[in-house]
Design an enzyme around this catalytic site. Structure first.
Site, PDB file in Angstrom:
ATOM      1  N   SER A   1       0.848  -1.196   0.000  1.00  0.00           N
ATOM      2  CA  SER A   1       0.000   0.000   0.000  1.00  0.00           C
ATOM      3  C   SER A   1       0.882   1.244   0.000  1.00  0.00           C
ATOM      4  O   SER A   1       1.815   1.339   0.800  1.00  0.00           O
ATOM      5  CB  SER A   1      -0.810   0.023   1.308  1.00  0.00           C
ATOM      6  OG  SER A   1      -2.183  -0.045   1.090  1.00  0.00           O
ATOM      7  N   ALA A   2       0.575   2.209  -0.857  1.00  0.00           N
ATOM      8  CA  ALA A   2       1.424   3.400  -0.983  1.00  0.00           C
ATOM      9  C   ALA A   2       1.483   4.241   0.299  1.00  0.00           C
ATOM     10  O   ALA A   2       2.527   4.793   0.641  1.00  0.00           O
ATOM     11  CB  ALA A   2       0.945   4.259  -2.153  1.00  0.00           C
TER      12      ALA A   2
ATOM     13  N   CYS B   1      -6.813  -0.810  12.505  1.00  0.00           N
ATOM     14  CA  CYS B   1      -8.020  -1.448  11.999  1.00  0.00           C
ATOM     15  C   CYS B   1      -8.632  -2.385  13.029  1.00  0.00           C
ATOM     16  O   CYS B   1      -9.704  -2.909  12.832  1.00  0.00           O
ATOM     17  CB  CYS B   1      -7.682  -2.228  10.734  1.00  0.00           C
ATOM     18  SG  CYS B   1      -6.029  -1.951  10.159  1.00  0.00           S
TER      19      CYS B   1
HETATM   20  C1  PLP Z   1      -1.995  -1.326   6.562  1.00  0.00           C
HETATM   21  C2  PLP Z   1      -1.879  -2.775   6.298  1.00  0.00           C
HETATM   22  C3  PLP Z   1      -2.757  -3.435   5.437  1.00  0.00           C
HETATM   23  C4  PLP Z   1      -3.936  -2.749   4.785  1.00  0.00           C
HETATM   24  O1  PLP Z   1      -3.552  -1.678   3.976  1.00  0.00           O
HETATM   25  P1  PLP Z   1      -4.684  -0.694   3.456  1.00  0.00           P
HETATM   26  O2  PLP Z   1      -3.929   0.411   2.822  1.00  0.00           O
HETATM   27  O3  PLP Z   1      -5.463  -0.252   4.650  1.00  0.00           O
HETATM   28  O4  PLP Z   1      -5.527  -1.443   2.501  1.00  0.00           O
HETATM   29  C5  PLP Z   1      -2.573  -4.782   5.228  1.00  0.00           C
HETATM   30  N1  PLP Z   1      -1.576  -5.448   5.822  1.00  0.00           N
HETATM   31  C6  PLP Z   1      -0.714  -4.854   6.647  1.00  0.00           C
HETATM   32  C7  PLP Z   1       0.373  -5.639   7.272  1.00  0.00           C
HETATM   33  C8  PLP Z   1      -0.836  -3.498   6.915  1.00  0.00           C
HETATM   34  O5  PLP Z   1       0.015  -2.918   7.757  1.00  0.00           O
END
Ligand code: PLP
Length: 392
Positions: free
Chosen positions: A209-210, A336
């Site tokens: 993810s960017a 999350c």
């Molecule tokens: C942040 C994260 C994600 C999810 O990324 P999103 O940008 O919210 O979709 C998935 N896996 C890990 C290990 C992360 O730290």
């Protein structure tokens, strides 16, 4: 001090880099032209503007590929690691009964890996979620044993989003592939922070993810070894057939351009940022460990992201402590899953009790910090800890 609406506010010290990072100013500048002037759809091949947008996407795809040692054809843009994980997992396992398929993962994975696997479990896939050691690792013998049961897919993260543990993915992948498994890796906390080379990792699929490495939110990628030709992935989104049909939907051109720029910046800055952030992290860790009796560092202190610190302060309500800090922004665990009253599944897997988990702070440093901010942060956390002790 900075002035905000006429109020004097202390400068914020952001220590929540595992939740997200600020977009680098260079990233924002690279994106802006694609929001106004060059707004065309890269699929519009009949005009110059469309072709310009397509060229910008192609350049970004190369920049992303370069950072992870891949070919541009192996990079597919998505909305982020959540979508990439879902595509990798749901797209490579059958979704109809009876499947008889097996999948293997670790208890410390992100919910964006665990939840899609649990969803497939309801359709008949046999999912094994392996326990980990107190340092957060898969036991090699147990891993070998599980892989010998010939799962179709294994999913193991590169770096953990709470305790920063870096997994020996190339070794784990070698075992899994020897038994015929496809290997997916959630690289969201690693890509852009530590060297990631898809060739030496030996994974088939890599999600990232960017916004976790100074890019924009809402854009990410899935690396697919060999590109679309070599993969049997089933798309989740059907429609216009973008991204070789693997991910339909008009491309997020500004986001993709920003992600490309963030990858370029990471490639240039990583060698300098890693030791500098590790030094700052060690400084913060040493200050807090020296002043707080009984404080404990979670995870593997050696094989750890240089900008991560997970610290348990026994007997303290970490959420309350964090919320009361004057100008330090940090969290207690995964953004999350940080629901009150729900202990972190990662810390639980490392053997922490619910009350130890509730006493845990997660620090994630960004490249914008210096020693003064780290010292100020340590002072504020110490102040918070002393207050918490007084209040009992
Ligand atoms: C942040 C994260 C994600 C999810 O990324 P999103 O940008 O919210 O979709 C998935 N896996 C890990 C290990 C992360 O730290």
């Amino acid at each position: 001090m900075v002035r905000l609406n006429g109020l004097k506010m202390p400068r914020r010290i952001y220590l929540d880099a595992h939740a997200t990072t600020p977009a680098d100013p260079g990233v924002v500048a690279a994106m802006l032209p694609f929001m106004n002037g060059c707004f065309a759809n890269p699929a519009s091949e009949t005009h110059d503007a469309g072709r310009q947008a397509a060229a910008a996407v192609a350049r970004a795809r190369r920049q992303v590929a370069d950072l992870i040692g891949a070919a541009p054809e192996e990079v597919f843009f998505t909305s982020g690691a959540t979508e990439s994980n879902n595509l990798a997992i749901q797209g490579s396992l059958p979704d109809t009964r009876p499947t008889g398929a097996r999948a293997l993962t670790l208890a410390t994975e992100h919910s964006a890996v665990l939840d899609p696997l649990h969803a497939l479990q309801r359709h008949g896939t046999q999912v094994t979620v392996m326990e980990v050691t107190a340092q957060g690792h898969a036991d090699p013998a147990a891993w070998e044993q599980q892989c010998a049961r010939q799962p179709q897919l294994v999913s193991v993260m590169l770096a953990n989003n709470e305790v920063g543990t870096i997994h020996p993915v190339s070794a784990l992948a070698r075992v899994a592939r020897r038994h015929g498994a496809m290997v997916h890796c959630d690289g969201a906390q690693a890509v852009g922070h530590i060297p990631v080379d898809t060739g030496s990792l030996g994974v088939d699929l890599l999600s990232f993810s960017a916004h976790k490495f100074y890019g924009p939110k809402g854009v990410g990628a899935l690396y697919v070894r060999g590109g679309i030709a070599g993969s049997a992935l089933r798309p989740l989104l059907l429609g216009g057939g973008q991204e070789e049909g693997l991910r339909s939907g008009t491309l997020n051109v500004p986001g993709i351009v920003g992600m490309g720029r963030a990858c370029r910046l990471a490639a240039v800055r990583m060698a300098g940022d890693m030791p500098r952030l590790q030094e700052l992290r060690d400084r913060l860790e040493a200050a807090l460990m020296a002043a707080i009796p009984g404080a404990r560092v979670n995870g593997d202190r050696e094989s750890r992201l240089p900008h991560n610190l997970s610290l348990t302060l026994p007997g303290v309500d970490a959420a309350r402590l964090a919320a009361a800090l004057p100008s330090v922004e940090l969290s207690t665990g995964a953004a999350c899953a940080a629901r009150p009253g729900k202990p972190s599944h990662v810390l639980a897997a490392l053997g922490l009790t619910a009350s130890e988990s509730a006493a845990t702070l997660r620090f994630g440093l960004t490249r914008h910090l210096g020693e003064a901010e780290i010292d100020e942060a340590a002072d504020q956390v110490l102040g918070g800890w002393q207050r918490a002790c007084r209040e009992g």
